[in-house]
Design a protein around this motif. Sequence first.
Motif, PDB file in Angstrom:
ATOM      1  N   TYR A 141      54.926  52.607  54.807  1.00  0.00           N
ATOM      2  CA  TYR A 141      53.927  53.341  55.395  1.00  0.00           C
ATOM      3  C   TYR A 141      53.265  52.456  56.568  1.00  0.00           C
ATOM      4  CZ  TYR A 141      55.206  56.333  51.627  1.00  0.00           C
ATOM      5  OH  TYR A 141      55.898  56.975  50.581  1.00  0.00           O
ATOM      6  N   GLY A 142      53.255  51.198  56.437  1.00  0.00           N
ATOM      7  CA  GLY A 142      52.560  50.580  57.460  1.00  0.00           C
ATOM      8  C   GLY A 142      51.111  50.101  56.890  1.00  0.00           C
ATOM      9  N   ILE A 143      50.832  50.510  55.725  1.00  0.00           N
ATOM     10  CA  ILE A 143      49.602  50.433  55.128  1.00  0.00           C
ATOM     11  C   ILE A 143      49.188  49.031  54.370  1.00  0.00           C
ATOM     12  CG2 ILE A 143      47.958  51.551  53.116  1.00  0.00           C
ATOM     13  CD1 ILE A 143      49.190  54.213  53.605  1.00  0.00           C
ATOM     14  N   THR A 144      48.025  48.507  54.789  1.00  0.00           N
ATOM     15  CA  THR A 144      47.590  47.138  54.076  1.00  0.00           C
ATOM     16  C   THR A 144      46.685  47.512  53.045  1.00  0.00           C
ATOM     17  OG1 THR A 144      47.851  46.110  56.409  1.00  0.00           O
ATOM     18  CG2 THR A 144      46.695  44.864  54.424  1.00  0.00           C
ATOM     19  N   LEU A 145      47.199  47.222  51.962  1.00  0.00           N
ATOM     20  CA  LEU A 145      46.498  47.743  50.598  1.00  0.00           C
ATOM     21  C   LEU A 145      45.510  46.289  50.396  1.00  0.00           C
ATOM     22  CD1 LEU A 145      46.156  49.478  48.540  1.00  0.00           C
ATOM     23  CD2 LEU A 145      47.464  48.181  47.024  1.00  0.00           C
ATOM     24  N   ASN A 146      44.264  46.511  50.605  1.00  0.00           N
ATOM     25  CA  ASN A 146      43.053  45.431  50.245  1.00  0.00           C
ATOM     26  C   ASN A 146      42.484  45.626  49.056  1.00  0.00           C
ATOM     27  OD1 ASN A 146      41.249  43.379  50.484  1.00  0.00           O
ATOM     28  ND2 ASN A 146      39.707  45.005  51.523  1.00  0.00           N
ATOM     29  N   ARG A 147      43.153  45.177  47.848  1.00  0.00           N
ATOM     30  CA  ARG A 147      42.623  45.268  46.359  1.00  0.00           C
ATOM     31  C   ARG A 147      41.239  44.215  46.270  1.00  0.00           C
ATOM     32  NH1 ARG A 147      43.217  41.992  42.949  1.00  0.00           N
ATOM     33  NH2 ARG A 147      45.035  40.685  43.706  1.00  0.00           N
ATOM     34  N   VAL A 148      40.234  45.137  46.017  1.00  0.00           N
ATOM     35  CA  VAL A 148      39.052  44.362  46.027  1.00  0.00           C
ATOM     36  C   VAL A 148      38.671  44.227  44.426  1.00  0.00           C
ATOM     37  CG1 VAL A 148      36.401  44.658  46.577  1.00  0.00           C
ATOM     38  CG2 VAL A 148      38.143  45.506  48.034  1.00  0.00           C
ATOM     39  N   PRO A 149      38.665  43.162  43.953  1.00  0.00           N
ATOM     40  CA  PRO A 149      38.574  42.905  42.456  1.00  0.00           C
ATOM     41  C   PRO A 149      36.908  43.114  42.257  1.00  0.00           C
ATOM     42  CG  PRO A 149      38.731  40.771  43.648  1.00  0.00           C
ATOM     43  CD  PRO A 149      38.971  41.760  44.668  1.00  0.00           C
ATOM     44  N   VAL A 150      36.780  43.993  41.120  1.00  0.00           N
ATOM     45  CA  VAL A 150      35.473  44.116  40.649  1.00  0.00           C
ATOM     46  C   VAL A 150      35.318  43.916  39.200  1.00  0.00           C
ATOM     47  CG1 VAL A 150      34.852  46.065  42.360  1.00  0.00           C
ATOM     48  CG2 VAL A 150      35.619  46.691  40.233  1.00  0.00           C
ATOM     49  N   VAL A 151      34.045  43.555  38.759  1.00  0.00           N
ATOM     50  CA  VAL A 151      33.850  43.419  37.250  1.00  0.00           C
ATOM     51  C   VAL A 151      33.721  44.544  36.440  1.00  0.00           C
ATOM     52  CG1 VAL A 151      32.055  42.370  35.642  1.00  0.00           C
ATOM     53  CG2 VAL A 151      32.847  41.031  37.851  1.00  0.00           C
ATOM     54  N   ASP A 152      32.892  45.433  37.270  1.00  0.00           N
ATOM     55  CA  ASP A 152      32.561  46.712  36.440  1.00  0.00           C
ATOM     56  C   ASP A 152      32.628  47.918  37.590  1.00  0.00           C
ATOM     57  OD1 ASP A 152      31.220  48.761  34.995  1.00  0.00           O
ATOM     58  OD2 ASP A 152      29.571  47.694  34.659  1.00  0.00           O
ATOM     59  N   THR A 153      33.199  48.911  37.410  1.00  0.00           N
ATOM     60  CA  THR A 153      33.328  49.892  38.168  1.00  0.00           C
ATOM     61  C   THR A 153      31.993  50.756  38.371  1.00  0.00           C
ATOM     62  OG1 THR A 153      35.403  50.348  37.288  1.00  0.00           O
ATOM     63  CG2 THR A 153      34.944  51.992  38.999  1.00  0.00           C
ATOM     64  N   ALA A 154      31.102  50.524  37.652  1.00  0.00           N
ATOM     65  CA  ALA A 154      29.459  51.065  37.883  1.00  0.00           C
ATOM     66  C   ALA A 154      29.083  50.324  38.991  1.00  0.00           C
ATOM     67  CB  ALA A 154      28.767  51.032  36.573  1.00  0.00           C
ATOM     68  N   ASP A 155      29.572  49.411  39.276  1.00  0.00           N
ATOM     69  CA  ASP A 155      28.866  48.698  40.599  1.00  0.00           C
ATOM     70  C   ASP A 155      29.302  49.444  41.840  1.00  0.00           C
ATOM     71  OD1 ASP A 155      27.923  46.577  39.114  1.00  0.00           O
ATOM     72  OD2 ASP A 155      29.218  45.102  39.365  1.00  0.00           O
ATOM     73  N   VAL A 156      30.594  49.800  41.808  1.00  0.00           N
ATOM     74  CA  VAL A 156      31.112  50.655  42.950  1.00  0.00           C
ATOM     75  C   VAL A 156      30.444  51.992  43.164  1.00  0.00           C
ATOM     76  CG1 VAL A 156      33.196  51.414  44.160  1.00  0.00           C
ATOM     77  CG2 VAL A 156      33.250  49.533  42.777  1.00  0.00           C
ATOM     78  N   VAL A 157      30.460  52.465  41.873  1.00  0.00           N
ATOM     79  CA  VAL A 157      29.774  53.611  41.627  1.00  0.00           C
ATOM     80  C   VAL A 157      28.259  53.581  42.410  1.00  0.00           C
ATOM     81  CG1 VAL A 157      28.838  55.408  40.411  1.00  0.00           C
ATOM     82  CG2 VAL A 157      30.832  54.667  39.967  1.00  0.00           C
ATOM     83  N   ASN A 158      27.397  52.595  42.206  1.00  0.00           N
ATOM     84  CA  ASN A 158      26.126  52.479  42.506  1.00  0.00           C
ATOM     85  C   ASN A 158      26.237  52.155  44.121  1.00  0.00           C
ATOM     86  OD1 ASN A 158      24.495  52.487  40.135  1.00  0.00           O
ATOM     87  ND2 ASN A 158      24.913  50.624  39.513  1.00  0.00           N
ATOM     88  N   LYS A 159      27.335  51.560  44.391  1.00  0.00           N
ATOM     89  CA  LYS A 159      27.134  51.359  45.974  1.00  0.00           C
ATOM     90  C   LYS A 159      27.402  52.544  46.641  1.00  0.00           C
ATOM     91  CE  LYS A 159      30.631  49.401  49.062  1.00  0.00           C
ATOM     92  NZ  LYS A 159      29.824  48.910  50.135  1.00  0.00           N
ATOM     93  N   ILE A 160      28.067  53.586  45.964  1.00  0.00           N
ATOM     94  CA  ILE A 160      28.349  54.843  46.770  1.00  0.00           C
ATOM     95  C   ILE A 160      26.875  55.628  46.458  1.00  0.00           C
ATOM     96  CG2 ILE A 160      29.671  57.043  46.649  1.00  0.00           C
ATOM     97  CD1 ILE A 160      32.080  54.850  45.857  1.00  0.00           C
TER      98      ILE A 160
END
Lengths: 347, 267, 416
Positions: free
Chosen positions: C81-100
């Motif tokens: 599909y021509g999609i570049t997958l940027n896998r962002v490593p995180v320690v704790d998904t809660a950090d991502v939730v806080n970010k959002i």
Amino acid sequence: MSSVVLRDLTRRFGSVTAVDRLNLEIESGELVAFLGPSGCGKTTTLRMITGLLLPTSGDILFDNKSIITVPTEKRGAVMVFQKHLLFPTMSVGQNVGFGLKMQGIAKQEIERRVDEMLELVKLPGFAKRRAHELSGGQQQRVALARALVVRPTVLLLDEPLANLDANLRLEMRELIRSIQRELGITTVFVTHDQEEAVMLADRIALMFDGVLQQYDVPHSFYQRPKTVRVAHFFRNDNLLAGVRRGEVIETAVGQLRIDPTHVTQPDGKVLVSVRPEDVQLTPKLGDSNCIEAKVLLQVYMGTHTQIQLDVAGHTWLVHGPAEWHVNVGEMITLQLPQARIWLLPTA
Amino acid sequence: MKKALRWVILIGIVIVSIAPILPQFIWSFSHRWLFPALLPTTWSTEPWEYVMTPSSRVGEGFANSLAIAVVVSIFSILVGLPAARALALHDFRGKSAVEWLLMVPIIVPGIVATMGIHQVFIRLNLTDTFIGVCLVHLIPCIPYMVLVMSSVFANYGTDLEDTARTLGAGPLNVLRYVTLPGILPGLLVATMFTFLISWGQYITTVLIGGGVIITLPMVLFPFISGTNYATAAAVSLIFVAPAVLVLFFTSRQLGRESSVMGGFGRL
Amino acid sequence: MFGVKRTFFILLVIMMTVLGAVAAQDASEDELLGAVPGYETWADVLAAAQGTTVNWHMWGGSDKINTDVDRDIGARVLELYGITLNRVPVVDTADVVNKILDESAAGDTTGTVDLIWINGENFRTLAQAELLYGPWSESIPNAQFVNWEDPALAYDFGFPVNGYESPWGHAQFVIEYNTALVGEEPPRTFEALAEWAAANPGLFTYPAIPDFVGSVFVRHLFYWAAGGPEPFLGDFDQAVFDQYAPMVWEYLNALEPNLWRAGETYPEASVLTDLLANQEVAFNMDYNPGRAASNILEGIYPETVRTFVFDTGTISNNNFVTIPFNAPNAAGAMVVANFMLSEEYQLNLTDPTNWGWLSPISPAVYSQEFQDAVAAFERHPATLASEELAAHTLPEPPSTWVTAMEQGWIENVLQK
């Protein structure tokens, strides 16, 4: 070298007036001491002359030209501080040559003059040494050489002898005096030590609380102090209240005769003052100006003996011969030589 | 005799600094290392092979961390040096308030401050940018730079600069010949500090960098929560490499210029 | 020899290219099964996704998962599909939730997170705050393979998925044990486990709550106390909780003196893994039934480690991915999530020599080739057969129950 004139020089820090309307003339080639207790404004004045500190008002003239708008580095007023003498990252030679380097002088010329100057301060061959390898006295001399090598219009020394021990002080004092004479550089140095000022300076400017008290040759501060405070600073606390009427002073212990050509106070209330070393303890029969005093204390000083006396409620100090002995509480007779009586204004 | 002693001390320092990372080094080449074996029973270069793959993102993270730490160090110097000088040598209204405020980023837990900063950065359109990450790293870095350097400045004083001025040096020459050489050892130490603080930032980078900027801690820290010690060890060795270099470098500087130690007086 | 090899290689490359083109063709013929916000047709989604980057925030602590994702998902979506997958490593998904949450509070409508590997707790947080894109997961073409009737797929920790999450892999709790210490036959009931621990003190323990593995272990005890999961599947009920909780605390407190270090301390999950690796304990536990096998292959575990499930079953759940409300590239994220349900990827996922995970999808919905391939996989002896796992599966309770159980454990076991 130039003459320096300070005109109504004033500096305030907030509500504090560190230097108050200072007027002073320093002749070219003269060696002047700024004397006074710490906080009297002498170092502030020095910094204003260099341009490191701007005056609140007033003017500074070098050779009768105002230099108030000239930046420090162009004034040629070189200062030697009492601490942090040498640039720690440079060798002795680099230290001494620094000012010349700033003037853009060629390397060989710098080296030649640095060697010459190190010779003058009696540190020949020290150019390659590191600053921290030198003793305190040696550092002091390098700092002096570094200042002198640029032939300053005026040399400013902040307590140059304060951090040296007694022997070095003497040596350094003579060195400064002899070099200053030899090069004829207008020099101002700051000190709180009145003996040092007297021994080194052509003239002394005594300051208290930012105000110039007296600007005069050294012996005047002993023989002709302007105020009680000046007299006290030069260790003369022998005072006696009286009233001048022509050549006679009426005091509680009797009449004293004075030399009217010597004194400056007009008729009226005055304070009589005679320096401790001028008071005669062994009056000859028929001497005038003899007064009675009660012995309060005697202290043996080695070269002489110091006696504390009560003179009509005033405490006096007098010097007697080392072998002299009196008993505490004894009444003795003093003679005040007519030519040595100085009159001070009351308060 | 004195020389021999110096060597003993030097070797001692090297052992003490290397000892903590030696097990990491062995781990990073282990395949099977179970208790109570003293050394791994099977060896492997797999962790290092993984580190070299693009999947590990170690190379990318290293480059980003390095670029950010360098930029942050430079800006810390540009901002922190004048501030440190002012705090050390001048009295001004509100000075103690400024000193207190400087301590705040060190005292307040990073995460608390960062949440607020994140929202501000979003409004300023600074999130998910290289500059944004650098800015957020500056917040904990600048206080260290200012605190260390203000003691260095206070120690160094102004007498030497003033002396140079009266000897005919203009402000630029004073800076070049007197101020900078004098504070250089302290400045090196402070810069190393800021470099390492930036190097170790995690949560600030995650929030402000938003995954657009991947740094080495973002690659490494998940492994610490994982179970593959060998890979974690390999990545962490790369992570600590600059710290070890910095330690070595600064200890040399500290040995040479004892005046720098004054810089730690206030910490 | 060389010539033949090279020819063969070139042929292989050509074949793969053709196959790839065919697959891409196939994909473009797919249709949306329902509406998704912002796009009319799947072709629109594919067109919008073409040439974009998808930022996938996911836990990055496993080099195996990192490498596998880049190879079997990242490389493939780029090719297809021509999609570049940027896998962002995180320690704790809660950090991502806080970010959002921060971004939402600041009114930021274009964030940077496109896709999140998320757990039930974090999903609930974002869903309740209405910070998710969607609904979309039931509408993407490969959602046809997902049995949305299955409660384990329709609910994530009791919270309805409702088209906001797409499944990825399946997880089921298993107990890992070292046959060298336990023997071939492990204790398959809680009664047997307590007896074994009493006879072999110090060789069993479980991770301290709030670790999610420790938490799920305690959930099993509630099911055991109640004789099944049923009382805990509805809304939280304090009376029901109070009815069964004492039995659970009694069991755990009686077990405590026989635990590792006499139960004075409970390890973290990663420490427990070390303890099993070093043979200091005989048991560990995990949500991934294949982890024991992969740990043996990676040299972490001794060869003698095996796994089992309780006779009364073990809790299973699914790994989901979700798309936040301000994803800058929701189209790309949907294409990636759709690919993760494809036959190609699910085959890699279930291959024990590759990912070694369980599939959330019944093999029957895929082609005969897929089913044959799955049947031909050689299972590692430490991994249980998927039939055995499937026969012993228990549902997760809603997270309100989980919270109460965790709090109860801290008050009645840890602090006793």
